[in-house]
Design a protein around this motif. Structure first.
Motif, PDB file in Angstrom:
ATOM      1  N   ARG A 300       0.821  -1.204   0.000  1.00  0.00           N
ATOM      2  CA  ARG A 300       0.000   0.000   0.000  1.00  0.00           C
ATOM      3  C   ARG A 300       0.862   1.263   0.000  1.00  0.00           C
ATOM      4  N   GLU A 301       1.964   1.217   0.755  1.00  0.00           N
ATOM      5  CA  GLU A 301       2.843   2.384   0.772  1.00  0.00           C
ATOM      6  C   GLU A 301       3.455   2.616  -0.607  1.00  0.00           C
ATOM      7  N   ALA A 302       3.824   1.531  -1.264  1.00  0.00           N
ATOM      8  CA  ALA A 302       4.410   1.680  -2.594  1.00  0.00           C
ATOM      9  C   ALA A 302       3.401   2.298  -3.551  1.00  0.00           C
ATOM     10  N   ILE A 303       2.136   1.870  -3.426  1.00  0.00           N
ATOM     11  CA  ILE A 303       1.090   2.452  -4.279  1.00  0.00           C
ATOM     12  C   ILE A 303       0.976   3.952  -3.992  1.00  0.00           C
ATOM     13  N   ALA A 304       0.959   4.300  -2.688  1.00  0.00           N
ATOM     14  CA  ALA A 304       0.837   5.713  -2.321  1.00  0.00           C
ATOM     15  C   ALA A 304       2.016   6.502  -2.888  1.00  0.00           C
ATOM     16  N   LEU A 305       3.211   5.928  -2.811  1.00  0.00           N
ATOM     17  CA  LEU A 305       4.401   6.602  -3.345  1.00  0.00           C
ATOM     18  C   LEU A 305       4.259   6.827  -4.841  1.00  0.00           C
ATOM     19  N   MET A 306       3.825   5.773  -5.547  1.00  0.00           N
ATOM     20  CA  MET A 306       3.736   5.904  -6.999  1.00  0.00           C
ATOM     21  C   MET A 306       2.658   6.896  -7.392  1.00  0.00           C
ATOM     22  N   VAL A 307       1.529   6.857  -6.692  1.00  0.00           N
ATOM     23  CA  VAL A 307       0.458   7.799  -7.021  1.00  0.00           C
ATOM     24  C   VAL A 307       0.937   9.235  -6.761  1.00  0.00           C
ATOM     25  N   THR A 308       1.653   9.442  -5.647  1.00  0.00           N
ATOM     26  CA  THR A 308       2.137  10.786  -5.329  1.00  0.00           C
ATOM     27  C   THR A 308       3.100  11.282  -6.404  1.00  0.00           C
ATOM     28  N   VAL A 309       4.080  10.443  -6.741  1.00  0.00           N
ATOM     29  CA  VAL A 309       5.098  10.875  -7.702  1.00  0.00           C
ATOM     30  C   VAL A 309       4.480  11.104  -9.074  1.00  0.00           C
ATOM     31  N   MET A 313       4.189  14.575 -11.128  1.00  0.00           N
ATOM     32  CA  MET A 313       4.766  14.631 -12.479  1.00  0.00           C
ATOM     33  C   MET A 313       3.712  15.062 -13.488  1.00  0.00           C
ATOM     34  N   ALA A 314       2.519  14.491 -13.368  1.00  0.00           N
ATOM     35  CA  ALA A 314       1.460  14.808 -14.321  1.00  0.00           C
ATOM     36  C   ALA A 314       1.103  16.291 -14.241  1.00  0.00           C
ATOM     37  N   ILE A 315       0.936  16.790 -13.018  1.00  0.00           N
ATOM     38  CA  ILE A 315       0.611  18.218 -12.863  1.00  0.00           C
ATOM     39  C   ILE A 315       1.727  19.067 -13.467  1.00  0.00           C
ATOM     40  N   SER A 316       2.991  18.639 -13.231  1.00  0.00           N
ATOM     41  CA  SER A 316       4.118  19.445 -13.691  1.00  0.00           C
ATOM     42  C   SER A 316       4.253  19.444 -15.210  1.00  0.00           C
ATOM     43  N   LEU A 317       3.715  18.395 -15.844  1.00  0.00           N
ATOM     44  CA  LEU A 317       3.761  18.376 -17.305  1.00  0.00           C
ATOM     45  C   LEU A 317       2.866  19.460 -17.890  1.00  0.00           C
TER      46      LEU A 317
END
Lengths: 428, 151
Positions: A300-309, A313-317
């Motif tokens: 679950r933490e890995a999912i949270a990390l990936m969603v956050t990153v 990234m998506a917003i920054s694009l």
């Protein structure tokens, strides 16, 4: 092949992960993972209990550290160059705009997530005994987050930065007795200039990150020491007469038998400590609800990390970090606004500088710090905490309303203008 | 060492330690206060009296001052720094008032607060004539709003 296996086994000494022992050892033989418990309660993993806000905040901070270090490679903290470097980052440096945008949006995201995390902890009553002190540390982490964001705001040295910091530091100078000197100390001068930029840089890249990392370590450590995550509110028993027992202890607490110490045994702390542990204890059926951290929590933490990153990234694009023209001390943009999270403060200050700029925020911070000690009600159930929930909700809504008014409803000359009315800036 | 000596030395040591820490903290604080400010001078020449027109004030952007010149009364210099939060105010000739863009403070022609959150009137600075016939403004010397220099 044997050599490779030997090397691998010199690094990883645990049993295979297919065994329960291996799953436990993965956690407590690993310096990075051992902040976790080997087993966690299933209910605590539920998204609707915490919304993973603490983790998301932490991951945003990791993004900020990495992008921040990258940006430092192309940044010189003195006035004309600082702005030129921004232009370079915008137009010359490979992926410069993207990194800058990630840093900016992650910073805003962190302010939001810290605040939401605080709300979650309040609404679930998780600041109550034995977690009072961790709430206090959390308030300091909130203040550090705001300070980091504020010091970073000046670094681009554009009009937005210059005037936000001019207004922001002048708010501070209204503090009685020390206000003026504090501002001079922060700026290293009498106005926002070369010295101020260098000091904000030092604070932003060295002093404040160190402090926030140190406090984060304490914050995480205390989460464990206070008995892990608080139990979800919906798991609380209807009345408080449940019998609490230590994990693994017999239900009938027999008087402790002491005998002569055997010579071929070593004794750890667990033999010395008697009595009720300070952290929360669980009933046997709740112990059965527990699952191994690997893989359930880590996944679950890995999912949270990936969603956050990927989210950042998506917003920054699609959205670049703003950059206005070079800072010009002679020309104040109209209206001049502080960073958005201080616009509530600026809104208050526009009515009274001393009351709004100093008294109200000071009282707010003191109130936040005092909450766990002032709120003597031991119950965490919402139905028992109507007053607390109402008061905190008023605090949250008041802050939001002030920020929204300051951000969207204040036009040139700080006049009250709705965002849907277009105004041509005044003739000057 | 007997108990009395131990306590005496211990107390002396503690006092010395506290003093040392205190002095060190003071030194750190003093270190953070610059001994020299590399900032624009507070007292500066702004040019010949003849450079300034009558009527509408001249705004000197770098110095953040308004230079007023009146045919009968002479020269006066007002600060353009809003007393509220340090934004640069603008002067509107049409209503002869100063307007702050940040929080909407309005100051009258004499600098007094007429509207908005500003706590004090705008500062007026001393303006003098130097030996070589130039105007000198000293931002460290605040004067009453009726101060005028006749040239």
């Amino acid at each position: 092949m044997n050599l490779i296996r030997e090397i691998w086994q010199s690094i990883v000494r645990r049993d295979p992960l297919s065994t329960d022992k291996g799953k436990s050892e993965l956690v407590f033989f690993n310096v990075w993972l051992h902040v976790h418990p080997a087993k966690v309660k299933k209910e605590n993993l539920r998204f609707k209990h915490t919304f993973y806000l603490g983790f998301i905040t932490f991951f945003l901070f990791v993004i900020l550290l990495t992008t921040g270090i990258a940006l430092m490679c192309y940044y010189r903290p003195f006035p004309p160059q600082a702005y030129q470097d921004m232009k370079d980052l915008q137009f010359v440096v490979f992926m410069g705009p993207f990194l800058r945008a990630m840093h900016r949006w992650a910073a805003h995201g962190m302010v939001i997530c810290v605040f939401l995390h605080m709300c979650r902890v309040f609404y679930t009553g998780s600041y109550k005994k034995p977690r009072q002190f961790n709430w206090v540390i959390g308030v300091f982490l909130l203040l550090l987050t705001l300070s980091l964001s504020f010091t970073g705001y000046l670094l681009p040295w554009d009009q937005l930065a210059y005037w936000a910091i001019t207004v922001g530091t002048n708010i501070g100078s209204y503090a009685p007795i020390v206000g003026g000197q504090l501002r001079e100390l922060l700026l290293g001068g009498h106005s926002v200039g070369e010295a101020a930029l260098l000091r904000f840089y030092v604070l932003h890249v060295a002093v404040l990150p160190t402090l926030i990392i140190l406090l984060t370590i304490v914050h995480f450590w205390r989460v464990r020491k206070d008995g892990g995550l608080s139990r979800p509110v919906w798991k609380l028993k209807p009345n408080k007469t449940e019998t609490l027992v230590t994990i693994g202890a017999p239900l009938e607490i027999a008087p402790l038998k002491t005998g002569p110490a055997s010579k071929d045994k070593t004794y750890g702390l667990m033999e010395v400590v008697t009595g009720k542990p300070i952290f929360e204890t669980v009933t046997p059926e709740e112990e059965e609800d527990a699952v191994f951290s690997y893989p359930y929590a880590f996944f679950r933490e890995a999912i949270a990390l990936m969603v956050t990153v990927t989210g950042i990234m998506a917003i920054s694009l699609f959205f670049h970090a703003p950059l206005e023209e070079l800072a010009n001390p002679a020309k104040t943009p109209n209206p001049a606004k502080a960073p958005w999270y201080f616009l509530g403060l600026q809104e208050l200050v526009s009515h009274s500088a001393l009351l709004g700029g100093v008294v109200a925020p000071a009282l707010m911070v003191i109130a936040l710090l005092a909450i766990p000690y002032f709120d003597r009600n031991p119950s965490r159930r919402p139905s028992d905490r109507k007053w607390a929930l109402w008061l905190f909700s008023i605090f949250v809504v008041a802050n939001l309303v002030l920020i929204v008014v300051g951000t969207f409803f204040r036009g040139p000359g700080w006049a009250l203008i709705p965002p849907w009315v277009h105004v041509v800036a005044g003739a000057e | 060492m007997n108990r009395r000596a131990f306590l005496n030395w211990g107390t002396a040591g503690l006092v010395a330690l506290c003093a040392g820490v205190g002095v060190s903290l003071g030194a750190v604080l003093r270190f953070l206060v610059p001994s020299v400010f590399y900032e624009p001078p507070q007292s500066l020449k702004i040019g010949n009296p003849a450079d300034f027109p009558f009527g509408a004030p001249t705004f000197l952007a770098d110095e953040k001052i308004f230079v007023f010149r009146d045919r009968d009364k002479g020269f006066a210099v007002a600060s353009a720094v809003c007393t509220h939060l340090g934004c640069t105010v603008g002067y509107l000739q049409s209503d002869q008032r100063f307007h702050c863009p940040c929080h909407g403070s309005v100051f009258g022609a004499n600098g007094a607060v007429q509207h908005g959150p500003a706590p004090r009137a705008l500062n007026w600075f001393e303006v003098t004539l130097t030996r070589d016939g130039q105007l000198r403004v000293d931002k460290d010397k605040v004067v009453p709003s009726n101060y005028r220099l006749m040239v």
